[in-house]
Design a protein around this motif. Structure first.
Motif, mmCIF file in Angstrom:
data_model
loop_
_atom_site.group_PDB
_atom_site.id
_atom_site.type_symbol
_atom_site.label_atom_id
_atom_site.label_comp_id
_atom_site.label_asym_id
_atom_site.label_seq_id
_atom_site.Cartn_x
_atom_site.Cartn_y
_atom_site.Cartn_z
ATOM 1 N N LEU A 68 0.904 -1.063 0.120
ATOM 2 C CA LEU A 68 -0.049 -0.063 0.060
ATOM 3 C C LEU A 68 0.843 1.197 -0.069
ATOM 4 O O LEU A 68 1.865 1.196 0.660
ATOM 5 N N GLN A 69 0.482 2.250 -0.701
ATOM 6 C CA GLN A 69 1.415 3.328 -0.777
ATOM 7 C C GLN A 69 0.240 4.814 -0.831
ATOM 8 O O GLN A 69 -0.748 4.751 -1.399
ATOM 9 N N GLY A 70 0.775 5.508 -0.235
ATOM 10 C CA GLY A 70 0.045 6.893 0.051
ATOM 11 C C GLY A 70 1.017 8.085 -0.114
ATOM 12 O O GLY A 70 2.219 7.883 0.015
ATOM 13 N N ASP A 71 0.539 9.204 -0.851
ATOM 14 C CA ASP A 71 1.277 10.589 -1.096
ATOM 15 C C ASP A 71 0.339 11.697 -1.043
ATOM 16 O O ASP A 71 -0.976 11.433 -1.348
ATOM 17 N N ILE A 72 1.079 12.852 -1.018
ATOM 18 C CA ILE A 72 0.314 13.995 -1.094
ATOM 19 C C ILE A 72 1.259 14.846 -1.974
ATOM 20 O O ILE A 72 2.412 14.898 -1.647
ATOM 21 N N SER A 73 0.501 15.759 -2.729
ATOM 22 C CA SER A 73 1.490 16.324 -3.731
ATOM 23 C C SER A 73 1.021 17.882 -3.610
ATOM 24 O O SER A 73 -0.013 18.291 -3.388
ATOM 25 N N PHE A 74 2.129 18.648 -3.561
ATOM 26 C CA PHE A 74 1.781 20.409 -3.605
ATOM 27 C C PHE A 74 2.514 20.947 -4.845
ATOM 28 O O PHE A 74 3.850 20.879 -5.211
ATOM 29 N N VAL A 75 1.608 21.651 -5.588
ATOM 30 C CA VAL A 75 2.185 22.313 -6.805
ATOM 31 C C VAL A 75 2.886 23.449 -6.241
ATOM 32 O O VAL A 75 2.267 24.529 -5.412
ATOM 33 N N THR A 76 4.178 23.817 -6.865
ATOM 34 C CA THR A 76 4.930 25.078 -6.189
ATOM 35 C C THR A 76 5.193 25.702 -7.343
ATOM 36 O O THR A 76 5.730 27.186 -7.071
ATOM 37 N N HIS A 77 4.792 25.364 -8.611
ATOM 38 C CA HIS A 77 4.998 26.153 -9.785
ATOM 39 C C HIS A 77 4.156 25.606 -10.809
ATOM 40 O O HIS A 77 3.828 24.599 -11.151
ATOM 41 N N LYS A 78 3.250 26.784 -11.381
ATOM 42 C CA LYS A 78 2.227 26.508 -12.504
ATOM 43 C C LYS A 78 2.786 27.116 -13.715
ATOM 44 O O LYS A 78 3.598 28.095 -13.877
ATOM 45 N N LYS A 79 2.600 26.046 -14.793
ATOM 46 C CA LYS A 79 3.062 26.577 -16.320
ATOM 47 C C LYS A 79 2.891 28.153 -16.625
ATOM 48 O O LYS A 79 1.498 28.661 -16.334
ATOM 49 N N THR A 80 3.789 28.916 -17.016
ATOM 50 C CA THR A 80 3.684 30.182 -17.757
ATOM 51 C C THR A 80 4.142 30.330 -19.148
ATOM 52 O O THR A 80 5.033 29.317 -19.467
ATOM 53 N N LYS A 81 3.909 31.159 -19.782
ATOM 54 C CA LYS A 81 4.739 31.431 -21.021
ATOM 55 C C LYS A 81 6.248 31.529 -21.008
ATOM 56 O O LYS A 81 6.691 30.876 -22.064
ATOM 57 N N ASP A 82 6.938 32.025 -19.903
ATOM 58 C CA ASP A 82 8.374 31.900 -19.906
ATOM 59 C C ASP A 82 8.808 30.595 -19.188
ATOM 60 O O ASP A 82 9.791 30.213 -19.310
ATOM 61 N N VAL A 83 8.105 30.016 -18.312
ATOM 62 C CA VAL A 83 8.399 28.722 -17.832
ATOM 63 C C VAL A 83 7.407 27.690 -18.321
ATOM 64 O O VAL A 83 6.493 27.495 -17.464
ATOM 65 N N PRO A 84 7.518 26.775 -19.298
ATOM 66 C CA PRO A 84 6.381 26.242 -19.936
ATOM 67 C C PRO A 84 6.332 24.696 -19.308
ATOM 68 O O PRO A 84 6.287 23.704 -19.652
ATOM 69 N N PHE A 85 6.137 24.571 -17.864
ATOM 70 C CA PHE A 85 5.890 23.252 -17.354
ATOM 71 C C PHE A 85 5.320 23.603 -15.794
ATOM 72 O O PHE A 85 5.546 24.648 -15.341
ATOM 73 N N ASN A 86 4.810 22.490 -15.335
ATOM 74 C CA ASN A 86 4.421 22.601 -13.938
ATOM 75 C C ASN A 86 5.422 21.858 -13.051
ATOM 76 O O ASN A 86 5.950 20.855 -13.742
#
Length: 202
Positions: A68-86
């Motif tokens: 059994l595995q569990g995790d929690i994920s926190f987005v620290t950066h969302k995609k922008t025109k200058d930085v094209p990834f999350n």
């Protein structure tokens, strides 16, 4: 035993950085030294946070092994025109029972690159890096020069390892996606595996 231990280091991630829906669930086959089947569910808690649970059964030479595995994920950066990834960070834990007792914890960092087209399926490519600490305990028999001539002993082992994931979601419809993942570990006895499956999105 050691091969099962290495295989557990390769448990699938099956996730990008940003939550792709309110909830997803699905099933995946895992192809490595041992064959496994994993079911998973992920729930979005906010636009930048989600958590997930995986249940996996591995078909070993002796007895099936359940993890059994569990995790929690926190987005620290969302995609922008200058930085094209999350980008997201994701602490996790894993525990398993069978011929051995297993526990691990660690953290992953995920990058994802969504591609959207007006016609045809959309894609989400993801790349993950992580580290983990693992402990396993198992029993084994040794021969001794007195009756009953065997003894059962318990041994505990621990390890640190790094791992990497490369994967893709193929969004066929609004609710149906295919997912594929390659995963690698830096352990010299490890290597990699391939996992493929289906995801339903809400």
């Amino acid at each position: 035993m050691i091969y099962l231990f290495i295989f557990l280091q390769l448990m699938p991630n099956i996730k990008g950085a940003v939550p792709i829906s309110k909830m997803i669930f699905g099933g995946h086959m895992v192809f490595a030294d041992n064959l496994g089947f994993m079911g998973n569910v992920r729930v979005r808690a906010s636009p930048k946070t989600d958590f997930g649970f995986n249940g996996t059964i591995y078909f070993t030479e002796k007895n099936p092994f359940i993890a059994l595995q569990g995790d929690i994920s926190f987005v620290t950066h969302k995609k922008t025109k200058d930085v094209p990834f999350n980008f997201a960070i994701s602490p996790y834990f894993t525990t398993g029972f069978g011929d051995i007792t297993y526990f691990s914890f660690g953290g992953n960092g995920f990058f994802d690159f969504p591609l959207t087209f007006e016609e045809g399926p959309n894609f989400l490519f993801y790349f993950g890096l992580g580290v983990g600490a693992e402990v396993l305990s198992y029993t084994y028999k040794v021969y001794v020069p007195y009756p009953p001539y065997t003894e059962t002993r318990t041994k505990t082992e621990s390890s640190l390892e790094g791992h990497m994931s490369l994967g893709a979601f193929v969004h066929l419809t609004r609710v149906l996606s295919l997912v594929f993942e390659f995963h690698f570990t830096d352990d010299p006895m490890g290597g990699g595996y391939f996992s493929g499956g289906i995801i339903f999105r809400q």
